[in-house]
Design a protein around this motif. Sequence first.
Motif, PDB file in Angstrom:
ATOM      1  N   SER A  35      -8.874  -3.032   5.876  1.00 55.92           N
ATOM      2  CA  SER A  35      -8.370  -1.716   5.180  1.00 55.92           C
ATOM      3  C   SER A  35      -7.942  -2.738   3.802  1.00 55.92           C
ATOM      4  CB  SER A  35      -7.223  -1.814   5.829  1.00 55.92           C
ATOM      5  OG  SER A  35      -5.983  -0.910   5.189  1.00 55.92           O
ATOM      6  N   ARG A  36      -8.045  -0.970   2.777  1.00 54.23           N
ATOM      7  CA  ARG A  36      -7.249  -1.299   1.677  1.00 54.23           C
ATOM      8  C   ARG A  36      -5.280  -1.909   1.211  1.00 54.23           C
ATOM      9  NH1 ARG A  36     -10.395  -0.829  -2.691  1.00 54.23           N
ATOM     10  NH2 ARG A  36     -12.183   0.894  -2.896  1.00 54.23           N
ATOM     11  N   VAL A  37      -4.957  -1.461   2.982  1.00 54.39           N
ATOM     12  CA  VAL A  37      -4.032  -1.586   2.778  1.00 54.39           C
ATOM     13  C   VAL A  37      -3.498  -2.605   3.210  1.00 54.39           C
ATOM     14  CG1 VAL A  37      -1.552  -0.529   3.685  1.00 54.39           C
ATOM     15  CG2 VAL A  37      -3.238   1.084   3.482  1.00 54.39           C
ATOM     16  N   GLN A  38      -2.761  -3.365   2.375  1.00 53.48           N
ATOM     17  CA  GLN A  38      -1.929  -5.099   2.953  1.00 53.48           C
ATOM     18  C   GLN A  38      -0.972  -4.694   2.886  1.00 53.48           C
ATOM     19  OE1 GLN A  38      -4.500  -7.562   2.931  1.00 53.48           O
ATOM     20  NE2 GLN A  38      -5.972  -5.997   2.763  1.00 53.48           N
ATOM     21  N   PHE A  39       0.227  -4.258   2.790  1.00 49.91           N
ATOM     22  CA  PHE A  39       1.167  -4.644   2.450  1.00 49.91           C
ATOM     23  C   PHE A  39       2.158  -3.016   2.895  1.00 49.91           C
ATOM     24  CE2 PHE A  39      -0.052  -7.274  -1.005  1.00 49.91           C
ATOM     25  CZ  PHE A  39       0.419  -8.115  -0.296  1.00 49.91           C
ATOM     26  N   VAL A  40       3.312  -3.516   3.535  1.00 44.34           N
ATOM     27  CA  VAL A  40       3.991  -1.851   4.122  1.00 44.34           C
ATOM     28  C   VAL A  40       5.397  -2.405   3.073  1.00 44.34           C
ATOM     29  CG1 VAL A  40       5.535  -0.113   5.092  1.00 44.34           C
ATOM     30  CG2 VAL A  40       3.284  -1.407   5.647  1.00 44.34           C
ATOM     31  N   VAL A  41       6.115  -1.585   2.559  1.00 43.08           N
ATOM     32  CA  VAL A  41       7.271  -1.706   1.237  1.00 43.08           C
ATOM     33  C   VAL A  41       7.859  -0.506   2.198  1.00 43.08           C
ATOM     34  CG1 VAL A  41       8.362  -1.642  -0.416  1.00 43.08           C
ATOM     35  CG2 VAL A  41       6.041  -2.782  -0.625  1.00 43.08           C
ATOM     36  N   LEU A  42       9.846  -0.651   2.247  1.00 40.91           N
ATOM     37  CA  LEU A  42      10.716  -0.498   2.329  1.00 40.91           C
ATOM     38  C   LEU A  42      11.523  -0.017   1.794  1.00 40.91           C
ATOM     39  CD1 LEU A  42      10.299  -1.942   6.050  1.00 40.91           C
ATOM     40  CD2 LEU A  42       9.663   0.282   5.522  1.00 40.91           C
ATOM     41  N   HIS A  43      12.483   0.940   1.329  1.00 37.37           N
ATOM     42  CA  HIS A  43      12.892   1.727   0.283  1.00 37.37           C
ATOM     43  C   HIS A  43      14.385   2.355   1.232  1.00 37.37           C
ATOM     44  CE1 HIS A  43       9.999   1.058  -2.541  1.00 37.37           C
ATOM     45  NE2 HIS A  43       9.140   1.318  -1.392  1.00 37.37           N
TER      46      HIS A  43
END
Length: 261
Positions: free
Chosen positions: A35-43
């Motif tokens: 997957s191109r998705v490596q991170f999840v960033v929470l806000h």
Amino acid sequence: MKVFFSILLLALLAGCTHGPALRIDHSYVSANQNSRVQFVVLHYTNASLERSLALLTHGEVSSHYLISDDDKGTIYQLVDENRRSWHAGVSQWDGRTWLNSSSIGIEIVNPGFTDTPSGRVWHPYTEAQVQSLILLLKDIAKRNDIQPKYIIGHSDIAPQRKLDPGPLFPWKRLADEGLAIWPDAQAVSQQQALFAVNPPNAVWYQQQLARFGYAIEQTGVFDVATRHVIAAFQMRFRPQNFDGQPDAQTAAMLQVLNSQR
């Protein structure tokens, strides 16, 4: 007859102009991919639901998901996961920069904080929001094979300018669900006793914080930027006191977390 030949000529010319149709053979698939998705960033949004939706759909920023503060913790998908959303800004984690291109952004409706005459008051997340977030993170992490250490906060990737998701964000609860990392309490206690006698210097902190993932200059002194990074680390793992001051407990948590990783 002339009209017929004119139409025929135009049709032939049009066919020559457009050329052959694009044909792609999909019968072979490479095993060397992920997957191109490596991170999840929470806000947190620092705004109401109505204002958050307006900003994230028609403003200069966006996110893949928005979790409402209603009694159901409704999840809105605003950007397809295959597309880039504008939620991270200037950012870095674990040596990778500009995380908009490699992350999924999740915004949670929350006012953040209110400054009062008696001090800053942080606003909690609702139980419905937390439950929705856990379900969403489990789904995203499974589909994209994202490790818990790569589920991070905005304050992690931009510690010099961001505070979200704040000290009341339930990192420990996410860790209990296998969705975040958390230091072993017994190991921290043992290491803290050692650091109380022999506290590490600024060089050690900067090296360990960089090893953990933070963007931090190796200046060798406890400058303002370094204290901001220490505060971001403390806010996540010791939210009751995130003053940015180096101490034995902070050093112990950092040492243990790096050992666990």
